[in-house]
Design an enzyme around this catalytic site. Structure first.
Site, PDB file in Angstrom:
ATOM      1  N   ASN A  95       8.225 -37.106   1.790  1.00 27.60           N
ATOM      2  CA  ASN A  95       7.425 -36.980   2.682  1.00 27.60           C
ATOM      3  C   ASN A  95       6.619 -36.576   2.524  1.00 27.60           C
ATOM      4  OD1 ASN A  95       5.848 -36.801   4.927  1.00 27.60           O
ATOM      5  ND2 ASN A  95       7.299 -35.408   5.669  1.00 27.60           N
ATOM      6  N   LYS A 151       3.113 -36.808   3.748  1.00 33.02           N
ATOM      7  CA  LYS A 151       2.493 -35.586   3.847  1.00 33.02           C
ATOM      8  C   LYS A 151       1.040 -36.717   3.670  1.00 33.02           C
ATOM      9  CE  LYS A 151       6.387 -31.900   4.345  1.00 33.02           C
ATOM     10  NZ  LYS A 151       6.083 -30.615   4.091  1.00 33.02           N
ATOM     11  N   HIS A 209       8.034 -33.638  13.130  1.00 28.56           N
ATOM     12  CA  HIS A 209       8.083 -33.491  12.423  1.00 28.56           C
ATOM     13  C   HIS A 209       7.600 -31.199  12.418  1.00 28.56           C
ATOM     14  CE1 HIS A 209       7.189 -31.099   8.506  1.00 28.56           C
ATOM     15  NE2 HIS A 209       7.887 -31.697   7.392  1.00 28.56           N
ATOM     16  N   GLU A 225       5.424 -29.724  11.502  1.00 25.87           N
ATOM     17  CA  GLU A 225       3.571 -29.490  11.016  1.00 25.87           C
ATOM     18  C   GLU A 225       3.102 -30.279  12.843  1.00 25.87           C
ATOM     19  OE1 GLU A 225       4.047 -31.518   7.213  1.00 25.87           O
ATOM     20  OE2 GLU A 225       5.206 -29.385   6.308  1.00 25.87           O
ATOM     21  N   GLU A 256      15.346 -29.419   9.687  1.00 26.59           N
ATOM     22  CA  GLU A 256      14.433 -28.433   8.385  1.00 26.59           C
ATOM     23  C   GLU A 256      14.050 -27.185   8.998  1.00 26.59           C
ATOM     24  OE1 GLU A 256      12.452 -31.258   6.097  1.00 26.59           O
ATOM     25  OE2 GLU A 256      11.013 -31.346   8.141  1.00 26.59           O
ATOM     26  N   GLY A 297       8.365 -25.691   2.470  1.00 25.39           N
ATOM     27  CA  GLY A 297       7.340 -26.302   1.212  1.00 25.39           C
ATOM     28  C   GLY A 297       6.717 -24.560   1.081  1.00 25.39           C
ATOM     29  N   SER A 305      11.582 -27.440   1.094  1.00 27.21           N
ATOM     30  CA  SER A 305      11.669 -27.104  -0.652  1.00 27.21           C
ATOM     31  C   SER A 305      13.299 -27.458  -1.511  1.00 27.21           C
ATOM     32  CB  SER A 305      12.186 -25.300  -0.409  1.00 27.21           C
ATOM     33  OG  SER A 305      10.959 -24.567   0.414  1.00 27.21           O
TER      34      SER A 305
END
Ligand SMILES: O=C(CO)COP(=O)(O)O
Length: 249
Positions: free
Chosen positions: A9, A11, A94, A96, A166, A172, A212
């Site tokens: 991904n 992003k 996701h 985010e 996730e 991250g 990660s």
């Protein structure tokens, strides 16, 4: 046998020249594993990426889409638009997108329906926040996210669904779930599926871990029986690192 999948991904990273460079680097890597490999560049570079990889064993997928077919939704992209340039898989839900763009279980259920109605495959993301885990609520949160967005579907639809656990606290941050934490949650997810749809469906759905994942930890995470692959953020932006993860199976 469930499919092994490793998806990058990207992003909101890589403009067009950078996308072309990274694809050139990806094509120099050697794949030694059986994993299906996917990359998700940003919308503006999907067509170029798709064209560059048309003959290659790397699928180009989208990071998001709208649930409507078309209409007055400024800035949005629909399933049929993605399909018209050859995209067959989309990441939905996701964290985010949930956090910054108000995506909810309800809007995600509509997006899942729109993707499936267009014969697309969905990588459906979900995961708890740190506060949920600290309070011991991670299973309840994950169960709710899956039930609310997916459990209106019939069993057959799960042929087109990949799940991606996730945990938000691991994205991250450099902090991964331990292989045991990932395995425990993946086994719980599979049991949740089995309770609703039976073992055949539960055993056939690939469940990816994201958060990660790096070359240094991928092998141990992927060695767990219910971890069928990874959704990779930062480490997907370097071809050598990404393929070290692809080859960790
Ligand atoms: O969000 C992720 C993939 O969708 C994970 O990102 P990182 O691998 O950078 O933690």
């Amino acid at each position: 046998m469930r499919k092994h999948i490793v998806a990058g991904n990207w992003k909101m990273n890589n403009d067009l020249p950078q996308t072309e460079l990274l694809i050139t680097d990806l094509l120099k890597q050697n794949q030694t594993s059986d994993a299906e490999v996917m990359i998700a560049p940003t919308f503006t570079n999907l067509w170029q990426a798709f064209e560059s990889l048309r003959q290659e064993p790397i699928e180009v997928i989208a990071q998001n889409m709208h649930f409507a077919e078309n209409g007055a939704y400024t800035g949005e992209v629909s399933a049929s638009m993605l399909k018209s340039i050859g995209i067959k898989t989309v990441i939905l839900g996701h964290s985010e997108r949930r956090a910054y763009y108000n995506e909810t279980d309800e809007s995600l259920a509509k997006k899942v329906d729109a993707a499936l109605a267009n014969d697309m495959r969905v990588i459906f993301c979900f995961g708890e926040e740190l506060a949920d885990r600290k309070a011991g609520n991670e299973e309840a949160v994950v169960e709710g996210q899956i039930k609310n967005a997916l459990f209106h579907l019939g069993a057959d639809a799960f042929k087109s669904i990949v799940l991606a656990y996730e945990p938000v606290w691991a994205i991250g941050t450099g902090e991964t779930a331990s292989p045991e934490q990932a395995q425990d949650m993946h086994a719980f997810i599979r049991k949740t599926l089995a309770d609703k749809y039976g073992n055949d469906v539960a055993d056939s759905v690939s469940i990816l871990y994201g958060g990660s994942v790096k070359p240094a930890n991928a092998k141990e995470i992927f060695s767990k029986p219910d971890v069928d692959g990874g959704l990779i953020g930062g480490a997907a932006l370097k071809a050598e690192d990404f393929y070290a993860i692809v080859n960790a199976f």
